[in-house]
Design an enzyme around this catalytic site. Structure first.
Site, PDB file in Angstrom:
ATOM      1  N   HIS A  31       0.793  -1.317   0.050  1.00 31.05           N
ATOM      2  CA  HIS A  31      -0.134  -0.024   0.009  1.00 31.05           C
ATOM      3  C   HIS A  31       0.987   1.211   0.065  1.00 31.05           C
ATOM      4  O   HIS A  31       0.221   2.519  -0.062  1.00 31.05           O
ATOM      5  CB  HIS A  31      -0.990   0.093   1.321  1.00 31.05           C
TER       6      HIS A  31
HETATM    7  C1  UD1 Z   1      -1.606   5.359   6.517  1.00 32.35           C
HETATM    8  C2  UD1 Z   1      -0.211   5.659   6.700  1.00 32.35           C
HETATM    9  C3  UD1 Z   1       0.869   4.818   6.649  1.00 32.35           C
HETATM   10  C4  UD1 Z   1       0.167   3.246   7.097  1.00 32.35           C
HETATM   11  C5  UD1 Z   1      -1.226   2.919   6.577  1.00 32.35           C
HETATM   12  C6  UD1 Z   1      -1.703   1.649   6.891  1.00 32.35           C
HETATM   13  C7  UD1 Z   1       0.057   8.118   6.836  1.00 32.35           C
HETATM   14  C8  UD1 Z   1       0.905   9.383   6.047  1.00 32.35           C
HETATM   15  N1  UD1 Z   1       0.103   6.861   6.474  1.00 32.35           N
HETATM   16  O1  UD1 Z   1      -1.514   5.436   4.831  1.00 32.35           O
HETATM   17  O2  UD1 Z   1       1.946   4.915   7.278  1.00 32.35           O
HETATM   18  O3  UD1 Z   1       1.173   2.138   6.753  1.00 32.35           O
HETATM   19  O4  UD1 Z   1      -2.153   3.886   6.997  1.00 32.35           O
HETATM   20  O5  UD1 Z   1      -2.912   1.384   6.822  1.00 32.35           O
HETATM   21  O6  UD1 Z   1      -0.784   8.507   7.689  1.00 32.35           O
HETATM   22  N2  UD1 Z   1      -9.296   4.633   3.040  1.00 32.35           N
HETATM   23  C9  UD1 Z   1     -10.630   4.129   3.114  1.00 32.35           C
HETATM   24  N3  UD1 Z   1     -10.927   3.734   4.432  1.00 32.35           N
HETATM   25  C10 UD1 Z   1     -10.159   3.753   5.433  1.00 32.35           C
HETATM   26  C11 UD1 Z   1      -8.996   4.299   5.290  1.00 32.35           C
HETATM   27  C12 UD1 Z   1      -8.485   4.969   4.211  1.00 32.35           C
HETATM   28  O7  UD1 Z   1     -11.117   3.767   2.443  1.00 32.35           O
HETATM   29  O8  UD1 Z   1     -10.634   3.311   6.585  1.00 32.35           O
HETATM   30  C13 UD1 Z   1      -8.951   5.015   1.822  1.00 32.35           C
HETATM   31  C14 UD1 Z   1      -9.070   6.408   1.345  1.00 32.35           C
HETATM   32  O9  UD1 Z   1      -9.372   6.448   0.122  1.00 32.35           O
HETATM   33  C15 UD1 Z   1      -7.789   7.229   1.677  1.00 32.35           C
HETATM   34  C16 UD1 Z   1      -6.750   6.227   1.116  1.00 32.35           C
HETATM   35  O10 UD1 Z   1      -7.428   4.916   1.576  1.00 32.35           O
HETATM   36  O11 UD1 Z   1      -7.685   8.382   0.734  1.00 32.35           O
HETATM   37  C17 UD1 Z   1      -5.585   6.157   2.073  1.00 32.35           C
HETATM   38  O12 UD1 Z   1      -5.808   6.401   3.450  1.00 32.35           O
HETATM   39  P1  UD1 Z   1      -4.595   7.447   4.338  1.00 32.35           P
HETATM   40  O13 UD1 Z   1      -5.058   7.509   5.833  1.00 32.35           O
HETATM   41  O14 UD1 Z   1      -4.660   8.625   3.580  1.00 32.35           O
HETATM   42  O15 UD1 Z   1      -3.283   6.796   4.059  1.00 32.35           O
HETATM   43  P2  UD1 Z   1      -2.904   5.097   4.247  1.00 32.35           P
HETATM   44  O16 UD1 Z   1      -2.348   4.979   2.718  1.00 32.35           O
HETATM   45  O17 UD1 Z   1      -4.031   4.373   4.675  1.00 32.35           O
END
Ligand code: UD1
Length: 381
Positions: free
Chosen positions: A207
């Site tokens: 991811h």
């Molecule tokens: C975040 C952390 C990363 C960690 C990862 C684990 C940061 C900078 N990154 O990255 O270090 O390894 O979490 O999962 O904080 N989304 C959903 N549902 C959710 C959460 C996210 O659909 O419950 C989708 C959203 O479209 C979002 C994307 O995933 O834009 C990314 O989520 P985000 O929290 O921005 O970063 P992660 O890639 O999850």
């Protein structure tokens, strides 16, 4: 009574905070704790499932900030958390790991002169293109108590000029959770559900923005995975961002790579601990596989957890397809070469040491926090 405000936001925070909450609960006469969830992760599978599996209490306060760009996410957490901090006036804010919620809350606490304890301090990939690296470096600069998992983390902090008296090596708190949940994970039915036999499959997580946000690198990694899957089926619980990118770029999982929804903690533990091999770009899984001696190939050019390579079962293989394929073949033919040991203080008792450090150091001079908080409170009214 020491007032502690614990912060969680995203999936990798939950397994680090769960044992700290439990250890604080065992000191009811000395501490009062409050749990804040920023809402950075909000899906049932990315958040609620972990609260259930880890038997965590419901958050006392939910900021419901959700996803956004880095600036949007960080700013929303800061705005909402500032109000909470002014109202709560804790002695400590405890933040864990390296996600955007970690730096957002640390930044707010530091401006209000509330003491910050950072769990998992000192890890460095030395790669500032990673958002997590920025979050780690800055949170550590702001923290008053840096709770580290290993000696390399202490050395990184010393090099950055952090005074030694702020550093406490407590070990790896995520491994507390791992050891505590191993027995319960045996009841998971995931291997039957996916019709898998122990050691006859590999597990994959992917991811990181550098791997999945660029169509070319995603395609290259998938081509390597397709080759490996000819020899060993791969199970891939896919993060929402990876799924979204794959459909955006028109990349589908190769034959033999089985994409499933994100799993809860117990199902995922049952899955990877029975895998012949883990392929990952996650930080946590590098540590967890080291603790249980499962061979792990890390699909990144660097790691902030070098101890998993020096002492454990992790190998850094990068993202070049031919290197990924040859490393996987080598791992499958010679898994004896992956024998490692569990690093010192990854012993299941890190949370106890964290709580002792919080209580011991709570009596020291505050940064003038209550004065600052009171004047902020009057500004806010
Ligand atoms: C975040 C952390 C990363 C960690 C990862 C684990 C940061 C900078 N990154 O990255 O270090 O390894 O979490 O999962 O904080 N989304 C959903 N549902 C959710 C959460 C996210 O659909 O419950 C989708 C959203 O479209 C979002 C994307 O995933 O834009 C990314 O989520 P985000 O929290 O921005 O970063 P992660 O890639 O999850």
């Amino acid at each position: 009574m020491v007032k502690i405000l614990n912060v969680v936001g995203a999936r990798p925070n939950f397994m680090k905070m769960a044992p700290i909450i439990a250890a604080l609960k065992r000191r009811p006469n000395e501490v009062r704790q409050t749990l804040v969830h920023t809402g950075q992760h909000y899906d049932e599978a990315m958040s609620a499932a972990f609260f259930r599996d880890l038997r965590m209490p419901e958050p006392d306060i939910h900021l419901e900030t959700r996803a956004g760009t880095h600036a949007q996410q960080t700013a929303r957490v800061m705005l909402a958390f500032e109000e909470v901090l002014i109202a709560q006036q804790p002695d400590w804010v405890v933040v864990v790991g390296d996600v955007n919620s970690t730096i957002a809350c640390a930044l707010v606490a530091s401006k209000l002169n509330v003491r910050i304890a950072h769990v998992e301090a000192g890890l460095r990939s030395f790669d500032r293109t990673m958002p997590e690296e920025i979050n780690r470096v800055l949170t550590d600069q702001l923290a008053d108590l840096l709770l580290t998992p290993s000696a390399d983390a202490d050395a990184n902090l010393r090099r950055e000029g952090i005074p030694v008296e702020r550093i406490a090596r407590v070990g790896n708190v995520m491994i507390d959770t791992l050891f505590q949940q191993l027995e319960r994970a045996r009841d998971s039915n995931i291997l039957n559900e996916l019709e898998l036999s122990p050691r006859e499959f590999a597990v994959l997580t992917l991811h990181r923005p550098s791997n999945v946000d660029d169509p070319e690198s995603l395609r290259r990694i998938c081509s390597a995975l397709g080759e490996i899957a000819l020899e060993l089926p791969i199970v891939f619980p896919a993060h929402p961002r990876t799924k979204a990118r794959m459909s955006e770029f028109g990349v589908s999982a190769p034959a033999g790579v089985r994409m499933v929804d994100p799993l809860g903690y117990l199902d995922f533990l049952r899955l990877w601990s029975n895998a012949r091999l883990a392929l990952t770009d996650s930080g946590g899984l590098q540590e967890e596989t080291t603790a249980l001696g499962v061979p792990c190939l890390t699909l990144r050019e660097n790691t902030e957890r070098p101890i998993t390579i020096e002492q454990g079962t992790n190998r850094l293989v990068g993202t070049d397809p031919s290197r990924i394929i040859s490393s996987a073949r080598e791992a499958l033919t010679n898994d004896a070469s992956y024998a490692g040991r569990t690093p010192e203080l990854w012993d299941g008792h890190a949370a106890k040491r964290i709580v002792e450090a919080l209580i011991e150091r709570a009596g020291g001079s505050s940064r003038g926090g209550s004065h600052q908080l009171q004047s902020m409170a009057s500004l806010a009214t």
